[in-house]
Design an enzyme around this catalytic site. Structure first.
Site, PDB file in Angstrom:
ATOM      1  N   GLU A  85       6.497  -4.974   8.718  1.00  0.00           N
ATOM      2  CA  GLU A  85       6.218  -3.562   8.987  1.00  0.00           C
ATOM      3  C   GLU A  85       7.069  -3.035  10.144  1.00  0.00           C
ATOM      4  O   GLU A  85       7.566  -1.913  10.098  1.00  0.00           O
ATOM      5  CB  GLU A  85       4.729  -3.378   9.315  1.00  0.00           C
ATOM      6  CG  GLU A  85       3.812  -3.465   8.117  1.00  0.00           C
ATOM      7  CD  GLU A  85       4.032  -2.328   7.130  1.00  0.00           C
ATOM      8  OE1 GLU A  85       4.116  -1.160   7.569  1.00  0.00           O
ATOM      9  OE2 GLU A  85       4.130  -2.600   5.927  1.00  0.00           O
TER      10      GLU A  85
ATOM     11  N   CYS B 277       8.418   8.855  -5.604  1.00  0.00           N
ATOM     12  CA  CYS B 277       8.328  10.110  -4.843  1.00  0.00           C
ATOM     13  C   CYS B 277       9.343  10.073  -3.705  1.00  0.00           C
ATOM     14  O   CYS B 277       9.003  10.179  -2.523  1.00  0.00           O
ATOM     15  CB  CYS B 277       6.909  10.293  -4.315  1.00  0.00           C
ATOM     16  SG  CYS B 277       6.562  11.954  -3.691  1.00  0.00           S
TER      17      CYS B 277
END
Length: 357
Positions: A45, A200
């Site tokens: 992350e 997206c």
């Protein structure tokens, strides 16, 4: 209608559709998913902030091979951590990762804490990263809001405004909390990240492939790329610096930067004021200049400003006693590739290696 007042049945159906899409089209073979331990999720992350997956994967594999757990990372010298990070940029991420690992070793028994607040208290771990560790790595319910998720939610609900504004961020967080399920939370969060990364997308979103297409307000508008609103443009100031490539035989002088600030803790080339000749700088530290060559200007972009680097290659001789301090060293030109340096410095050193037998 209040965008948060979504009927429970609609929330449940959206979750079902997202998870069904993930089962068929989501990313299931990322290296940090096997196994998805809290530590591996955390490192991935942090690396993925501002950086694409394809770039991160080889860095992640090398990093985990050397630092397989928080204690191994905590025990390593910062310079070695930065050397394995070199090229990823945003070096404060690596410094914070190292500091957090030391806190995990010293205060949490070498394991990432299972409490969200305790995770957020660690250096460099914000609310979304803590949520990712909590859900993807620890199997607990927690919402996330990384850049990909912001984009999906902003388009889905046509949320106006730049997500960097606190009011807009609060709205998006509320939406994320509303939709995040208690069951299969890890899969749902990964699905939302995958949707933003592969469907997206920032430009040319593939709306017909999206499980949310029928309920997406941005798609209904016919201009899905209009959301989210872009960051307000601000002119980035241009700064200047002169970097000195001081070569003596087959060695070059390197200087370690301060531990904080731009390129903190990395090795670099000595810098000289633009209003001071390179020769005077070299002479001031006890070196005799034999030849001087001005290399082409190099421009490097930071988040808040741009930097024009004016490299000057000086072949020098002399003892240079005044440069032999703890933050400077003479390094073999052909071994500089192992040092933790910023990208533009790496390019200059590579150029030097190519021109040095």
């Amino acid at each position: 209608m209040d965008q948060l007042a979504v009927p429970a049945a609609d929330v449940a159906q959206a979750r079902t559709d997202i998870l069904a899409w993930f089962d068929r089209h989501g990313r299931h073979d990322l290296p940090w998913q096997h196994p998805a331990t809290p530590y591996r999720v955390w490192v991935s992350e942090v690396m993925l902030q501002q950086t694409q997956v394809a770039t991160v994967v080889p860095y992640f594999l090398r990093f985990l091979a050397r630092f397989p757990d928080p204690v191994a990372l905590a025990d390593a010298p910062q310079e070695e951590v930065l050397a394995l990070w070199a090229g990823l940029g945003y070096y404060a991420r690596a410094r914070n990762l190292h500091r957090a690992a030391q806190e995990i070793r010293d205060r949490h028994g070498g394991e990432l804490p299972a409490d969200l607040a305790a995770l957020e208290a660690l250096p460099g771990i914000g609310r979304s990263t803590a949520g990712a560790i909590h859900s993807l790595g620890q199997g607990r319910r927690a919402a996330i809001l990384d850049g990909n998720v912001k984009r999906v939610l902003a388009r889905w609900h046509a949320v106006e405004g730049w997500p960097g504004r606190s009011a807009v961020a609060r709205h998006l967080w509320a939406l994320s909390e509303r939709y995040t399920p208690a069951q299969r939370c890890a899969d749902y969060n990964q699905a939302m990240m995958d949707l933003g990364a592969t469907v997206c997308t920032r430009r040319a979103p593939r709306c017909p492939q999206c499980p949310l297409q029928a309920r997406c307000r941005a798609r209904a508008s016919g201009q899905p790329e209009s959301w989210p609103s872009p960051k307000p443009k601000r002119d980035r100031p241009l700064r200047q610096t002169r970097m000195l490539i001081l070569q003596q035989g087959n060695q070059v002088l390197l200087q370690k930067r301060p531990p904080t600030g731009i390129w903190g803790g990395l090795w670099s080339l000595p810098e000289a004021d633009m209003d001071k000749t390179p020769e005077r700088h070299a002479e001031a530290i006890g070196l005799k200049v034999d030849t001087t060559a001005h290399w082409p200007r190099l421009r490097h972009a930071f988040t808040h400003f741009e930097l024009d680097i004016h490299p000057v290659h000086l072949k020098v001789s002399g003892a240079g006693q005044q440069v032999m301090e703890s933050d400077t060293l003479w390094e073999s030109i052909h071994e500089t590739g192992t040092r933790a340096v910023a990208a533009p410095v790496a390019r200059l050193l590579q150029q030097l290696r190519e021109h040095t037998p």
